[in-house]
Motif scaffolding. Sequence first.
Motif, PDB file in Angstrom:
ATOM      1  N   ASN A  70       0.858  -1.185   0.000  1.00 27.94           N
ATOM      2  CA  ASN A  70       0.000   0.000   0.000  1.00 27.94           C
ATOM      3  C   ASN A  70       0.901   1.244   0.000  1.00 27.94           C
ATOM      4  N   PRO A  71       1.488   1.617  -1.157  1.00 24.19           N
ATOM      5  CA  PRO A  71       2.480   2.695  -1.181  1.00 24.19           C
ATOM      6  C   PRO A  71       1.942   4.073  -0.809  1.00 24.19           C
ATOM      7  N   GLU A  72       0.632   4.281  -0.883  1.00 24.43           N
ATOM      8  CA  GLU A  72       0.089   5.573  -0.461  1.00 24.43           C
ATOM      9  C   GLU A  72       0.182   5.733   1.057  1.00 24.43           C
ATOM     10  N   ARG A  73       0.205   4.620   1.780  1.00 29.11           N
ATOM     11  CA  ARG A  73       0.296   4.674   3.234  1.00 29.11           C
ATOM     12  C   ARG A  73       1.682   4.300   3.733  1.00 29.11           C
ATOM     13  N   PHE A  74       2.288   3.230   3.184  1.00 31.13           N
ATOM     14  CA  PHE A  74       3.604   2.764   3.618  1.00 31.13           C
ATOM     15  C   PHE A  74       4.573   2.842   2.448  1.00 31.13           C
ATOM     16  N   ASN A  75       5.710   3.508   2.664  1.00 27.59           N
ATOM     17  CA  ASN A  75       6.640   3.647   1.559  1.00 27.59           C
ATOM     18  C   ASN A  75       8.037   3.995   2.072  1.00 27.59           C
ATOM     19  N   TYR A  76       8.990   3.940   1.148  1.00 24.38           N
ATOM     20  CA  TYR A  76      10.369   4.349   1.411  1.00 24.38           C
ATOM     21  C   TYR A  76      10.347   5.795   1.877  1.00 24.38           C
ATOM     22  N   LEU A  77      10.957   6.051   3.026  1.00 19.82           N
ATOM     23  CA  LEU A  77      10.948   7.382   3.617  1.00 19.82           C
ATOM     24  C   LEU A  77      12.299   8.072   3.465  1.00 19.82           C
ATOM     25  N   GLY A  78      13.366   7.276   3.478  1.00 13.59           N
ATOM     26  CA  GLY A  78      14.689   7.877   3.373  1.00 13.59           C
ATOM     27  C   GLY A  78      15.767   6.976   3.932  1.00 13.59           C
ATOM     28  N   GLU A  79      16.749   7.588   4.549  1.00 16.06           N
ATOM     29  CA  GLU A  79      17.954   6.897   5.000  1.00 16.06           C
ATOM     30  C   GLU A  79      18.263   7.273   6.446  1.00 16.06           C
ATOM     31  N   TRP A  80      19.056   6.412   7.090  1.00 11.37           N
ATOM     32  CA  TRP A  80      19.596   6.757   8.399  1.00 11.37           C
ATOM     33  C   TRP A  80      21.043   6.273   8.436  1.00 11.37           C
ATOM     34  N   HIS A  81      21.839   6.940   9.217  1.00  7.78           N
ATOM     35  CA  HIS A  81      23.185   6.446   9.517  1.00  7.78           C
ATOM     36  C   HIS A  81      23.701   7.137  10.773  1.00  7.78           C
ATOM     37  N   SER A  82      24.835   6.656  11.230  1.00  9.15           N
ATOM     38  CA  SER A  82      25.398   7.183  12.471  1.00  9.15           C
ATOM     39  C   SER A  82      26.558   8.125  12.188  1.00  9.15           C
ATOM     40  N   HIS A  83      26.814   8.974  13.160  1.00 10.65           N
ATOM     41  CA  HIS A  83      27.995   9.832  13.180  1.00 10.65           C
ATOM     42  C   HIS A  83      28.678   9.606  14.532  1.00 10.65           C
ATOM     43  N   PRO A  84      29.458   8.537  14.671  1.00 11.81           N
ATOM     44  CA  PRO A  84      30.047   8.259  15.972  1.00 11.81           C
ATOM     45  C   PRO A  84      31.133   9.246  16.394  1.00 11.81           C
ATOM     46  N   ASN A  85      31.728   9.956  15.440  1.00 15.04           N
ATOM     47  CA  ASN A  85      32.900  10.782  15.743  1.00 15.04           C
ATOM     48  C   ASN A  85      32.693  12.276  15.524  1.00 15.04           C
ATOM     49  N   VAL A  86      31.516  12.643  15.043  1.00 17.99           N
ATOM     50  CA  VAL A  86      31.188  14.058  14.818  1.00 17.99           C
ATOM     51  C   VAL A  86      29.740  14.267  15.264  1.00 17.99           C
ATOM     52  N   SER A  91      26.362  16.184   7.147  1.00 20.13           N
ATOM     53  CA  SER A  91      27.568  16.757   6.557  1.00 20.13           C
ATOM     54  C   SER A  91      27.253  17.197   5.134  1.00 20.13           C
ATOM     55  N   LEU A  92      28.169  17.895   4.508  1.00 22.68           N
ATOM     56  CA  LEU A  92      27.993  18.290   3.114  1.00 22.68           C
ATOM     57  C   LEU A  92      27.853  17.045   2.237  1.00 22.68           C
ATOM     58  N   ARG A  93      28.629  16.019   2.527  1.00 27.09           N
ATOM     59  CA  ARG A  93      28.527  14.767   1.766  1.00 27.09           C
ATOM     60  C   ARG A  93      27.151  14.133   1.951  1.00 27.09           C
ATOM     61  N   ASP A  94      26.627  14.155   3.180  1.00 27.78           N
ATOM     62  CA  ASP A  94      25.281  13.623   3.442  1.00 27.78           C
ATOM     63  C   ASP A  94      24.243  14.358   2.595  1.00 27.78           C
ATOM     64  N   GLU A  95      24.344  15.674   2.565  1.00 23.20           N
ATOM     65  CA  GLU A  95      23.368  16.464   1.819  1.00 23.20           C
ATOM     66  C   GLU A  95      23.465  16.183   0.321  1.00 23.20           C
ATOM     67  N   THR A  96      24.669  16.092  -0.187  1.00 20.35           N
ATOM     68  CA  THR A  96      24.862  15.767  -1.603  1.00 20.35           C
ATOM     69  C   THR A  96      24.255  14.411  -1.928  1.00 20.35           C
ATOM     70  N   THR A  97      24.493  13.435  -1.056  1.00 23.22           N
ATOM     71  CA  THR A  97      23.947  12.091  -1.259  1.00 23.22           C
ATOM     72  C   THR A  97      22.430  12.109  -1.273  1.00 23.22           C
ATOM     73  N   MET A  98      21.807  12.833  -0.349  1.00 25.47           N
ATOM     74  CA  MET A  98      20.349  12.867  -0.285  1.00 25.47           C
ATOM     75  C   MET A  98      19.753  13.513  -1.541  1.00 25.47           C
ATOM     76  N   TYR A  99      20.360  14.589  -2.012  1.00 27.60           N
ATOM     77  CA  TYR A  99      19.846  15.222  -3.230  1.00 27.60           C
ATOM     78  C   TYR A  99      20.057  14.307  -4.441  1.00 27.60           C
ATOM     79  N   GLN A 100      21.164  13.535  -4.448  1.00 22.43           N
ATOM     80  CA  GLN A 100      21.386  12.597  -5.545  1.00 22.43           C
ATOM     81  C   GLN A 100      20.353  11.470  -5.501  1.00 22.43           C
ATOM     82  N   LEU A 101      20.044  10.968  -4.302  1.00 19.21           N
ATOM     83  CA  LEU A 101      19.007   9.939  -4.170  1.00 19.21           C
ATOM     84  C   LEU A 101      17.660  10.463  -4.662  1.00 19.21           C
ATOM     85  N   LEU A 102      17.348  11.713  -4.349  1.00 17.58           N
ATOM     86  CA  LEU A 102      16.108  12.326  -4.843  1.00 17.58           C
ATOM     87  C   LEU A 102      16.115  12.383  -6.365  1.00 17.58           C
ATOM     88  N   ALA A 103      17.229  12.811  -6.937  1.00 15.29           N
ATOM     89  CA  ALA A 103      17.331  12.897  -8.396  1.00 15.29           C
ATOM     90  C   ALA A 103      17.183  11.522  -9.029  1.00 15.29           C
TER      91      ALA A 103
END
Length: 161
Positions: A70-86, A91-103
Amino acid sequence: MIERWVSDLKKAGRKEIGGVLFGEQVSEGDFRVAEATRQRFFGGTAATFNRRGGTARREILALHKKFGGNPERFNYLGEWHSHPNVPALPSLRDETTMYQLLADQGEAVNFLVLIIVKLGGDARFHICATTYLASGHKLNCEIEIEDAEGNAATSDEEDER
């Protein structure tokens, strides 16, 4: 889910880990994370988490099946990851990756969420969520954490970051 993230963060130590988010649309503009997958603890370094595209696609397809297709109710929302050292901030790399995934999604989605988690030196759990829009904008998300009975408490942004 928070307990599992804390356990995984302890196991991963100083290496980044992550996975995909599968969400439920509760109401207009309001989503609940229904599932957060975790990719194996390989591939992460102290400064990067390398998303495995094929694995992520298989996980998303399996979650569509698990939640009834039922993709109108349940669907891919995005990504998660950890930043254990910062800090638990994108980060800028995170933002670039998210915009690339959107594209890469074309017109199939108009936003994706990125959640970053961290265990602080004081063993406190930190979480940050950001929504990336296909328009090129981004929004900070309000996070509510439910207890086992489904009662929600809004996180205090200052305590979480």
